[in-house]
Design an enzyme around this catalytic site. Structure first.
Site, PDB file in Angstrom:
ATOM      1  N   THR A  98       0.857  -1.282   0.033  1.00 55.75           N
ATOM      2  CA  THR A  98      -0.144   0.169   0.150  1.00 55.75           C
ATOM      3  C   THR A  98       0.668   1.189   0.056  1.00 55.75           C
ATOM      4  O   THR A  98       1.898   1.160   0.714  1.00 55.75           O
ATOM      5  CB  THR A  98      -0.742   0.018   1.270  1.00 55.75           C
ATOM      6  OG1 THR A  98      -1.533   1.168   1.435  1.00 55.75           O
ATOM      7  CG2 THR A  98      -0.092  -0.358   2.572  1.00 55.75           C
ATOM      8  N   TYR A 156      -1.681   0.566   9.983  1.00 57.97           N
ATOM      9  CA  TYR A 156      -2.086  -0.296   8.906  1.00 57.97           C
ATOM     10  C   TYR A 156      -0.737  -0.260   8.047  1.00 57.97           C
ATOM     11  O   TYR A 156      -0.444  -1.240   7.441  1.00 57.97           O
ATOM     12  CB  TYR A 156      -3.262   0.465   8.385  1.00 57.97           C
ATOM     13  CG  TYR A 156      -3.389  -0.011   6.756  1.00 57.97           C
ATOM     14  CD1 TYR A 156      -3.858  -1.321   6.580  1.00 57.97           C
ATOM     15  CD2 TYR A 156      -3.247   0.646   5.550  1.00 57.97           C
ATOM     16  CE1 TYR A 156      -3.881  -1.822   5.271  1.00 57.97           C
ATOM     17  CE2 TYR A 156      -3.547   0.250   4.427  1.00 57.97           C
ATOM     18  CZ  TYR A 156      -3.561  -1.021   4.285  1.00 57.97           C
ATOM     19  OH  TYR A 156      -3.795  -1.725   3.127  1.00 57.97           O
TER      20      TYR A 156
HETATM   21  N1  UFG Z   1     -12.943  10.550   3.571  1.00 60.24           N
HETATM   22  C1  UFG Z   1     -13.806  11.339   3.990  1.00 60.24           C
HETATM   23  N2  UFG Z   1     -15.077  10.952   4.476  1.00 60.24           N
HETATM   24  C2  UFG Z   1     -15.368   9.551   4.550  1.00 60.24           C
HETATM   25  C3  UFG Z   1     -14.573   8.679   3.969  1.00 60.24           C
HETATM   26  C4  UFG Z   1     -13.115   9.163   3.514  1.00 60.24           C
HETATM   27  O1  UFG Z   1     -13.466  12.747   3.905  1.00 60.24           O
HETATM   28  O2  UFG Z   1     -16.505   9.348   5.141  1.00 60.24           O
HETATM   29  C5  UFG Z   1     -11.662  11.145   2.989  1.00 60.24           C
HETATM   30  C6  UFG Z   1     -10.342  10.572   4.013  1.00 60.24           C
HETATM   31  O3  UFG Z   1     -10.147  11.337   4.969  1.00 60.24           O
HETATM   32  C7  UFG Z   1      -9.190  10.517   2.879  1.00 60.24           C
HETATM   33  C8  UFG Z   1      -9.894  10.204   1.626  1.00 60.24           C
HETATM   34  O4  UFG Z   1     -11.261  10.501   1.754  1.00 60.24           O
HETATM   35  O5  UFG Z   1      -8.869  11.806   2.832  1.00 60.24           O
HETATM   36  C9  UFG Z   1      -9.846   8.739   1.278  1.00 60.24           C
HETATM   37  O6  UFG Z   1     -10.173   7.911   1.995  1.00 60.24           O
HETATM   38  P1  UFG Z   1     -10.629   6.423   2.198  1.00 60.24           P
HETATM   39  O7  UFG Z   1     -11.099   5.915   3.610  1.00 60.24           O
HETATM   40  O8  UFG Z   1     -11.507   6.022   1.038  1.00 60.24           O
HETATM   41  O9  UFG Z   1      -9.107   5.784   1.664  1.00 60.24           O
HETATM   42  P2  UFG Z   1      -7.799   6.054   2.404  1.00 60.24           P
HETATM   43  O10 UFG Z   1      -7.016   6.822   1.608  1.00 60.24           O
HETATM   44  O11 UFG Z   1      -7.835   6.263   3.908  1.00 60.24           O
HETATM   45  O12 UFG Z   1      -7.074   4.617   2.515  1.00 60.24           O
HETATM   46  C10 UFG Z   1      -7.259   3.802   1.126  1.00 60.24           C
HETATM   47  C11 UFG Z   1      -7.163   2.398   1.754  1.00 60.24           C
HETATM   48  C12 UFG Z   1      -5.887   1.892   2.081  1.00 60.24           C
HETATM   49  C13 UFG Z   1      -4.810   2.275   1.223  1.00 60.24           C
HETATM   50  C14 UFG Z   1      -4.762   3.684   1.029  1.00 60.24           C
HETATM   51  C15 UFG Z   1      -3.580   4.064   0.245  1.00 60.24           C
HETATM   52  O13 UFG Z   1      -8.146   2.133   2.588  1.00 60.24           O
HETATM   53  O14 UFG Z   1      -6.225   0.290   2.230  1.00 60.24           O
HETATM   54  O15 UFG Z   1      -5.955   4.036   0.301  1.00 60.24           O
HETATM   55  O16 UFG Z   1      -3.777   5.398  -0.333  1.00 60.24           O
HETATM   56  F1  UFG Z   1      -3.630   2.027   1.910  1.00 60.24           F
END
Ligand code: UFG
Length: 326
Positions: free
Chosen positions: A118, A142
């Site tokens: 990741t 993670y």
């Molecule tokens: N976000 C919101 N509101 C929500 C959900 C997410 O504002 O309800 C934002 C988060 O703060 C982040 C973005 O949207 O800025 C993307 O969030 P995600 O939860 O969709 O994804 P992440 O970037 O946290 O993580 C994902 C995967 C991981 C991986 C990562 C790598 O879950 O497994 O991408 O970039 F490692």
């Protein structure tokens, strides 16, 4: 000729899309999944062994019975926020579980692994685009758990003959274009499915986690990559490994970052629906920007992501509508 690949986590979101791609390419995916998060309905392209990574006997037996050419390892806990709240669960599932898998591989002589890693292993980027040699300094358990698994596998290269491909995903999203499978986490924490729930009325509104980041509109930037583009990279990496290429690591992203606000606006456009939102405080463990340089995968694997943001959102919406009878 044996064309089997053992796919841990093959009943999950990314794993099931890879199983379909493997099958289309003439491989037989054998899914090994404890179904704690994955779905039996998502296993359509080969047998399912219901088992846990910590179950040494069952895991070794699966490898000995099927004699796969390689293991593709997806089974893991995957939520950044949850990992901050419950780190030991992440180290137990991701690190201890993977260590057991590696030990079973060594014992049984199945030595090729494609590992689902990741962008979260990099931490806060020091450069605009993140390349594979960027320092890996995760800021959440993670990302650290995935980095520890990379290290375990790398250490086992020389003495044990393990060969690997590490694929470091940025934000996997979208659904199968034939609409057979898609993202289905419970509870859902990922932005795009949550946006779809807000568009479809399954959720009153979505919360934007922070609008005070040092980014153009104050919300986090991510590199959203369609799961079918991820799948094509996995096939290329697997075939390269099976053809004898040295162990390697590749970033999988498009090189373009979109903010949370941009995703919501694009989703309103694609779905034709208004999406209610409110600004919430920042979510712990979120780096402000994560965008890939995927030059290495493009050059060395001949990979090219082809799906646009609108195609990602359209496929996610179509899948969401099917799941919710919209
Ligand atoms: N976000 C919101 N509101 C929500 C959900 C997410 O504002 O309800 C934002 C988060 O703060 C982040 C973005 O949207 O800025 C993307 O969030 P995600 O939860 O969709 O994804 P992440 O970037 O946290 O993580 C994902 C995967 C991981 C991986 C990562 C790598 O879950 O497994 O991408 O970039 F490692």
């Amino acid at each position: 000729m044996n064309n089997k690949i053992l796919v841990t986590g093959g009943a999950g979101y990314i794993g099931s899309h890879i199983c379909k791609a493997l099958s289309n390419r003439g491989f037989l995916p054998v899914t090994y999944d404890n179904l704690s998060k994955g779905h039996e309905w998502a296993v359509k392209w080969g047998p399912l062994i219901t088992g846990d990574l910590h179950d040494t006997e069952k895991l070794c037996d699966a490898i000995l019975t099927h004699q796969p050419k390689a293991v593709m390892h997806f089974a893991a806990s995957i939520e950044v926020g949850e990992s901050v709240e419950d780190p030991s669960a992440y180290y137990y599932n991701n690190v201890a579980g993977s260590l057991n898998l590696v030990r079973c591989m060594i014992t049984t002589g199945c030595l090729n692994i494609v590992f689902s890693s990741t962008a979260a292993t990099y931490g806060v980027p020091e450069t605009r685009l993140i390349s594979e040699n960027h320092p890996q300094m995760p800021i959440n358990p993670y990302g650290m758990s995935k980095l520890m698994v990379e290290r375990i596998i790398t250490d086992c290269n020389e003495p044990n003959g393990i060969r690997h491909m590490f694929l470091r995903y940025f934000n996997a999203c979208g659904a199968d274009f034939e609409n057979e499978i898609g993202e289905a986490h419970t509870p859902e924490s990922h932005l795009i499915p949550i946006v779809m729930q807000a568009a479809g009325g399954q959720r009153e509104k979505l919360f934007i986690f922070g609008d005070d980041y040092d980014t153009p509109d104050g919300t986090c930037l991510r590199d959203y990559i369609h799961v079918e583009d991820l799948a094509s990279a996995h096939i290329l990496a697997l075939e390269s490994l099976l053809a004898g290429a040295p162990s390697n690591a590749y970033n999988l992203g498009t090189g373009t970052g979109y903010s949370v606000q941009e995703i919501i606006l694009a989703a309103e456009n694609v779905t034709g629906r208004a999406i209610q939102r409110d600004v919430h405080s920042r979510r712990a463990g979120d780096p402000p920007i994560l965008v890939a340089s995927s030059a290495k995968a493009r050059q060395e694997l001949g990979w090219k992501p082809t799906k646009s943001l609108d195609e990602i959102l359209a496929s996610a919406w179509k899948w969401h509508c099917k799941q919710n009878n919209i």
